[in-house]
Design a protein around this motif. Sequence first.
Motif, PDB file in Angstrom:
ATOM      1  N   UNK A  53      -3.521  36.091  23.245  1.00 16.41           N
ATOM      2  CA  UNK A  53      -4.866  36.501  23.647  1.00 16.41           C
ATOM      3  C   UNK A  53      -4.971  38.016  23.765  1.00 16.41           C
ATOM      4  N   UNK A  54      -3.901  38.683  24.165  1.00 20.34           N
ATOM      5  CA  UNK A  54      -3.897  40.145  24.179  1.00 20.34           C
ATOM      6  C   UNK A  54      -4.085  40.684  22.759  1.00 20.34           C
ATOM      7  N   UNK A  55      -3.350  40.097  21.827  1.00 20.29           N
ATOM      8  CA  UNK A  55      -3.493  40.506  20.431  1.00 20.29           C
ATOM      9  C   UNK A  55      -4.866  40.182  19.883  1.00 20.29           C
ATOM     10  N   UNK A  56      -5.418  39.019  20.253  1.00 22.33           N
ATOM     11  CA  UNK A  56      -6.754  38.637  19.795  1.00 22.33           C
ATOM     12  C   UNK A  56      -7.802  39.631  20.286  1.00 22.33           C
ATOM     13  N   UNK A  57      -7.654  40.115  21.516  1.00 25.33           N
ATOM     14  CA  UNK A  57      -8.594  41.108  22.037  1.00 25.33           C
ATOM     15  C   UNK A  57      -8.520  42.408  21.225  1.00 25.33           C
ATOM     16  N   UNK A  58      -7.320  42.768  20.795  1.00 24.12           N
ATOM     17  CA  UNK A  58      -7.178  43.968  19.964  1.00 24.12           C
ATOM     18  C   UNK A  58      -7.876  43.778  18.619  1.00 24.12           C
ATOM     19  N   UNK A  59      -7.670  42.616  17.994  1.00 20.82           N
ATOM     20  CA  UNK A  59      -8.355  42.335  16.731  1.00 20.82           C
ATOM     21  C   UNK A  59      -9.867  42.346  16.928  1.00 20.82           C
ATOM     22  N   UNK A  60     -10.336  41.720  18.003  1.00 22.13           N
ATOM     23  CA  UNK A  60     -11.777  41.624  18.258  1.00 22.13           C
ATOM     24  C   UNK A  60     -12.392  42.998  18.457  1.00 22.13           C
ATOM     25  N   UNK A  61     -11.658  43.900  19.091  1.00 21.66           N
ATOM     26  CA  UNK A  61     -12.177  45.245  19.352  1.00 21.66           C
ATOM     27  C   UNK A  61     -12.459  46.006  18.067  1.00 21.66           C
ATOM     28  N   UNK A  63     -14.205  29.576  16.765  1.00 20.20           N
ATOM     29  CA  UNK A  63     -13.919  30.102  18.103  1.00 20.20           C
ATOM     30  C   UNK A  63     -14.395  31.544  18.231  1.00 20.20           C
ATOM     31  N   UNK A  64     -14.792  31.897  19.448  1.00 17.33           N
ATOM     32  CA  UNK A  64     -15.022  33.282  19.829  1.00 17.33           C
ATOM     33  C   UNK A  64     -13.929  33.683  20.810  1.00 17.33           C
ATOM     34  N   UNK A  65     -13.905  34.945  21.177  1.00 16.75           N
ATOM     35  CA  UNK A  65     -12.835  35.421  22.044  1.00 16.75           C
ATOM     36  C   UNK A  65     -12.795  34.633  23.355  1.00 16.75           C
ATOM     37  N   UNK A  66     -13.944  34.400  23.968  1.00 19.77           N
ATOM     38  CA  UNK A  66     -13.980  33.670  25.236  1.00 19.77           C
ATOM     39  C   UNK A  66     -13.525  32.227  25.076  1.00 19.77           C
ATOM     40  N   UNK A  67     -13.972  31.566  24.014  1.00 20.49           N
ATOM     41  CA  UNK A  67     -13.621  30.153  23.843  1.00 20.49           C
ATOM     42  C   UNK A  67     -12.158  29.963  23.470  1.00 20.49           C
ATOM     43  N   UNK A  68     -11.527  30.989  22.926  1.00 18.62           N
ATOM     44  CA  UNK A  68     -10.091  30.898  22.651  1.00 18.62           C
ATOM     45  C   UNK A  68      -9.310  30.655  23.938  1.00 18.62           C
TER      46      UNK A  68
END
Length: 229
Positions: free
Chosen positions: A49-57, A71-76
């Motif tokens: 999830x830390x990595x996903x937040x970096x990708x999302x940013x 999925x979105x970041x929150x639903x992950x």
Amino acid sequence: MNRNDRKTLRNPVATAAPSESELAAAQALGERELTALHAPSERFRDSFLEGAREFDAEGQLDSTYATSLGYELDSLGTNFHTFVWDLANLGNCSRLLESGYQDRIFWLLDGDEYIGQTSIRPELGTPYLITYGGHIGYSIRPGRRRQGYGTRILALALEKCAETMDCVLVTCDADNLPSRRIIEANGGDYESSLVMDAAIRRAEGRGADEDVSKLRYWIDLSGLRRHGL
């Protein structure tokens, strides 16, 4: 094109030589034994999830396949068990019948830290994969780029492929110099450059008006197979 003739082609772009910092990072990473590919698992939830937040940013959450799976970041975070199951399901034999190819997902872990993802598609079962996508895709989380992990993840993916395949097609955009270096460092043999039309550029998240080509490389796996890797 007959693949036996591909070595007669000349690469229209110069080989992407690595910088001194990239060489140092790759050497340091090569000395580490903890980086390995793992099947997606709830065990690595927090780091993923830390990595996903970096990708999302940077607007690239789908580098984790989250967006394409709905999925979105929150639903992950709230549906992580289902997300992991969905990733595993992409590699099921039933998908071969439904979609024409399997997509085997592995995460690169350094210890218990999520570093990135690779996808292996043994069957190039769609026109897109045959032309632009290739057998292997990979991505490194933004905070861990330029540290040698890209070269490492492709090398490990090639070892996986060598279990059942003799050679693989790997592609990258012509303006993606880091990916070119990664592919060439892993023995990529340049075949050709293909212009992507507007529909393909949009599907890959590029601007429809961008003039960009896809570079195609083949990597021979016979050496890995001989050594039993």
